[in-house]
Design a protein around this motif. Structure first.
Motif, mmCIF file in Angstrom:
data_model
loop_
_atom_site.group_PDB
_atom_site.id
_atom_site.type_symbol
_atom_site.label_atom_id
_atom_site.label_comp_id
_atom_site.label_asym_id
_atom_site.label_seq_id
_atom_site.Cartn_x
_atom_site.Cartn_y
_atom_site.Cartn_z
ATOM 1 N N SER A 107 0.827 -1.203 0.000
ATOM 2 C CA SER A 107 0.000 0.000 0.000
ATOM 3 C C SER A 107 0.865 1.258 0.000
ATOM 4 O O SER A 107 0.589 2.216 -0.737
ATOM 5 N N TYR A 108 1.936 1.238 0.788
ATOM 6 C CA TYR A 108 2.832 2.398 0.848
ATOM 7 C C TYR A 108 3.521 2.620 -0.504
ATOM 8 O O TYR A 108 3.594 3.753 -0.994
ATOM 9 N N ALA A 109 4.012 1.544 -1.106
ATOM 10 C CA ALA A 109 4.727 1.657 -2.378
ATOM 11 C C ALA A 109 3.796 2.083 -3.521
ATOM 12 O O ALA A 109 4.216 2.786 -4.438
ATOM 13 N N GLN A 110 2.564 1.658 -3.472
ATOM 14 C CA GLN A 110 1.610 2.069 -4.504
ATOM 15 C C GLN A 110 1.320 3.565 -4.439
ATOM 16 O O GLN A 110 1.049 4.200 -5.455
ATOM 17 N N LYS A 111 1.406 4.141 -3.241
ATOM 18 C CA LYS A 111 1.165 5.576 -3.081
ATOM 19 C C LYS A 111 2.416 6.398 -3.357
ATOM 20 O O LYS A 111 2.351 7.472 -3.955
ATOM 21 N N LYS A 112 3.579 5.892 -2.924
ATOM 22 C CA LYS A 112 4.817 6.671 -2.975
ATOM 23 C C LYS A 112 5.741 6.289 -4.122
ATOM 24 O O LYS A 112 6.722 6.972 -4.392
ATOM 25 N N GLY A 113 5.454 5.155 -4.763
ATOM 26 C CA GLY A 113 6.360 4.647 -5.787
ATOM 27 C C GLY A 113 7.255 3.564 -5.215
ATOM 28 O O GLY A 113 7.294 3.341 -4.000
ATOM 29 N N PRO A 114 8.013 2.862 -6.095
ATOM 30 C CA PRO A 114 8.868 1.750 -5.650
ATOM 31 C C PRO A 114 9.798 2.172 -4.519
ATOM 32 O O PRO A 114 10.367 3.270 -4.542
ATOM 33 N N VAL A 115 9.942 1.302 -3.530
ATOM 34 C CA VAL A 115 10.696 1.654 -2.329
ATOM 35 C C VAL A 115 11.961 0.809 -2.211
ATOM 36 O O VAL A 115 12.076 -0.273 -2.797
ATOM 37 N N LEU A 174 6.892 -8.717 -3.917
ATOM 38 C CA LEU A 174 6.970 -7.262 -4.044
ATOM 39 C C LEU A 174 8.007 -6.845 -5.087
ATOM 40 O O LEU A 174 7.812 -5.868 -5.820
ATOM 41 N N ILE A 175 9.118 -7.589 -5.163
ATOM 42 C CA ILE A 175 10.132 -7.306 -6.186
ATOM 43 C C ILE A 175 9.559 -7.583 -7.573
ATOM 44 O O ILE A 175 9.687 -6.755 -8.490
ATOM 45 N N GLU A 176 8.915 -8.732 -7.737
ATOM 46 C CA GLU A 176 8.351 -9.084 -9.039
ATOM 47 C C GLU A 176 7.257 -8.104 -9.475
ATOM 48 O O GLU A 176 7.085 -7.850 -10.672
ATOM 49 N N GLU A 177 6.528 -7.548 -8.515
ATOM 50 C CA GLU A 177 5.458 -6.599 -8.827
ATOM 51 C C GLU A 177 5.985 -5.192 -9.090
ATOM 52 O O GLU A 177 5.209 -4.287 -9.412
ATOM 53 N N GLY A 178 7.299 -4.991 -8.968
ATOM 54 C CA GLY A 178 7.894 -3.690 -9.228
ATOM 55 C C GLY A 178 7.674 -2.680 -8.122
ATOM 56 O O GLY A 178 7.866 -1.477 -8.330
ATOM 57 N N LEU A 179 7.299 -3.141 -6.932
ATOM 58 C CA LEU A 179 7.021 -2.234 -5.824
ATOM 59 C C LEU A 179 8.228 -2.053 -4.907
ATOM 60 O O LEU A 179 8.269 -1.117 -4.110
#
Length: 478
Positions: free
Chosen positions: A42-50, A77-82
């Motif tokens: 959820s955080y990465a979807q809002k802020k971009g890849p972390v 999460l790595i495979e999803e690009g997050l």
């Protein structure tokens, strides 16, 4: 002029609160590391890849597996690009042999995936130890996740110091998001494991919002490691099922945690973020349960367990206990004594209400002797004593339920009352020991009442619950 100053204040005050709230770390506490997945995603979807700082003995990367688990959540999460970068700390000091074994471990997890995915993961993950980590300058968009299994291996023989070091370092980084996974399946024993969490929470001084998501009541194993750990717990109850210091699956872990952990988290104003966590916090804050614990502290429960063992030996020696008088006093309690081995029950009797505090010891003696000749089992012989455990249950005030599911398994004992007034009791300890879901507990209760496993759903039944203290100890030899 005053109007301009007023307008300026109106503008500045919201900015202050926005800045202040953004500067806080949002902490999410879990029993399994897979529960961190949704928070990081959820955080990465809002802020971009972390960039993910993974403080974890395990790498949690196993691409190609179908189900999301604690074994593969980081890889997903790595495979999803997050997640664009992983700093994997797998020990305080990693010498070359340790590093080589960790790299080999990661490579083995990549053998069932595509070459492109394997290469992407290799380029994303950087293995570090504590000394490397302190030299890394983290970029703005990063998340830290801590699995407490990292304190069980390669800690330079001082895990408590490592807890404090990581706690201080994380606070200095001021992450927007920090997830914590207790991972009891990888802890050596409850006393050590809970002390790590208690120490970390108590030494966390930075302003933060603390959120709690936990597993289910009746949680199922997600790996062979869980199955192995749970088997060890079951076979060694004197170590892993100690009163308020136990290891159990899912939500039961938290309803059985030490008061030091509970109080430390409540002092942080922890907030429940799922249904099971709400039940746990409700249990922690329950006044009836608090009253039971203050009336019957651990020392008293130990004494009652000894009383049961003495009564059992008296029975074998021909000395009978007198039935205690049950009354209707408002402050009366109930009690049950159950003898069991690691694998099965051997006998039980309960006086579920009407026992005054002064009569509890006499009631325990009576129940212990009658439990030796429980007609549902073969009579307990003195030769069995070496293998027996004594379980003492203390029942608080009984309350009628508005609906059958209105109870917390493992904390509430239940009584089912039929239309003709016939009552059947099932003790809370049974749910703890057998890892029952709420529905499984109700099914066992109704089947015990000879109504079948689905009988609890029938009309015309009443249900009552009582907060229950459950204490298990090795039966003393006579």
């Amino acid at each position: 002029m005053q109007k301009k100053q007023f307008l300026l204040l109106i503008f500045i005050i919201p900015l202050f609160f926005i800045f202040f709230s953004c500067s806080k770390t949002q902490i999410h506490l879990h029993d399994r590391h897979v529960l961190s997945y949704d928070s990081v995603k959820s955080y990465a979807q809002k802020k971009g890849p972390v960039s993910l700082v993974l403080l974890d003995y395990h790498h949690d990367i196993h691409p190609g597996q179908r189900n999301l688990t604690s074994v593969n959540w980081v890889g997903n999460l790595i495979e999803e690009g997050l997640v664009s970068k992983v700093y994997w700390l797998s020990g305080r000091t990693l010498l070359l042999p340790n590093r080589n074994s960790r790299f080999a471990w990661l490579e083995r997890s990549l053998k069932d995936t595509t070459p492109d995915t394997a290469q992407k993961i290799r380029e994303t993950v950087e293995l570090v130890d504590w000394h490397d980590l302190q030299k890394i300058s983290l970029k703005k968009n990063f998340v830290i996740t801590l699995d407490f299994d990292v304190f069980t291996k390669d800690t330079d023989n001082d895990p408590q110091n490592f807890v404090l070091e990581l706690c201080e370092w994380i606070q200095k980084q001021k992450p927007a998001l920090l997830t914590l996974a207790f991972s009891s399946s990888y802890q050596k024993n409850p006393s050590e494991g809970w002390s790590y969490l208690s120490s970390f929470i108590e030494n966390w001084q930075t302003g933060s919002g603390c959120f709690f998501e936990c597993g289910k009541f009746g949680e199922k194993a997600e790996s062979n490691d869980d199955l192995k750990a749970w088997k060890i717990w079951k076979e060694n109850p004197e170590v892993f099922s100690e009163y308020e210091n136990a290891f159990l699956p899912g939500a039961y872990l938290w309803t059985s945690c030490p008061s030091s952990v509970k109080n430390a988290l409540l002092n942080k104003k922890i907030t429940a973020n799922n249904k099971e966590a709400e039940s746990v916090l409700s249990d922690w804050n329950d006044e009836n349960l608090s009253l039971l614990k203050s009336t019957f502290p651990k020392e008293k429960l130990i004494s009652l367990s000894k009383t049961a063992s003495i009564a059992q030996n008296d029975f074998w020696n021909g000395k009978q206990s007198v039935h205690s008088v049950q009354n209707s006093a408002e402050n009366a309690f109930g009690v049950a004594v159950r003898f069991k081995t690691i694998s099965e029950d051997r006998g039980c009797l309960s006086l579920y209400k009407g026992i005054s505090e002064s009569e509890i010891e006499q009631a325990v003696s009576f129940c212990a002797q009658k439990a030796c000749i429980d007609p549902r089992y073969s009579s307990i012989q003195k030769s069995e004593q070496e293998e027996l455990f004594t379980n003492i249950s203390i029942f608080g005030k009984w309350q009628e339920l508005s609906f059958p599911e209105d109870f917390i398994p493992g904390s509430d004992s239940l009584i089912l009352e039929e239309a003709d007034g016939e009552k059947t009791l099932l003790q809370a300890a049974i749910a703890l020991e057998r890892n029952y879901t709420q529905e499984e507990f109700l099914s066992r209760l109704s089947n015990k009442a000879s109504l079948g496993f689905d009988g609890w759903q029938k009309d015309g039944l009443k249900f009552y619950k009582a907060k229950t203290l459950s204490f298990t100890n090795k039966t003393l030899r006579g």
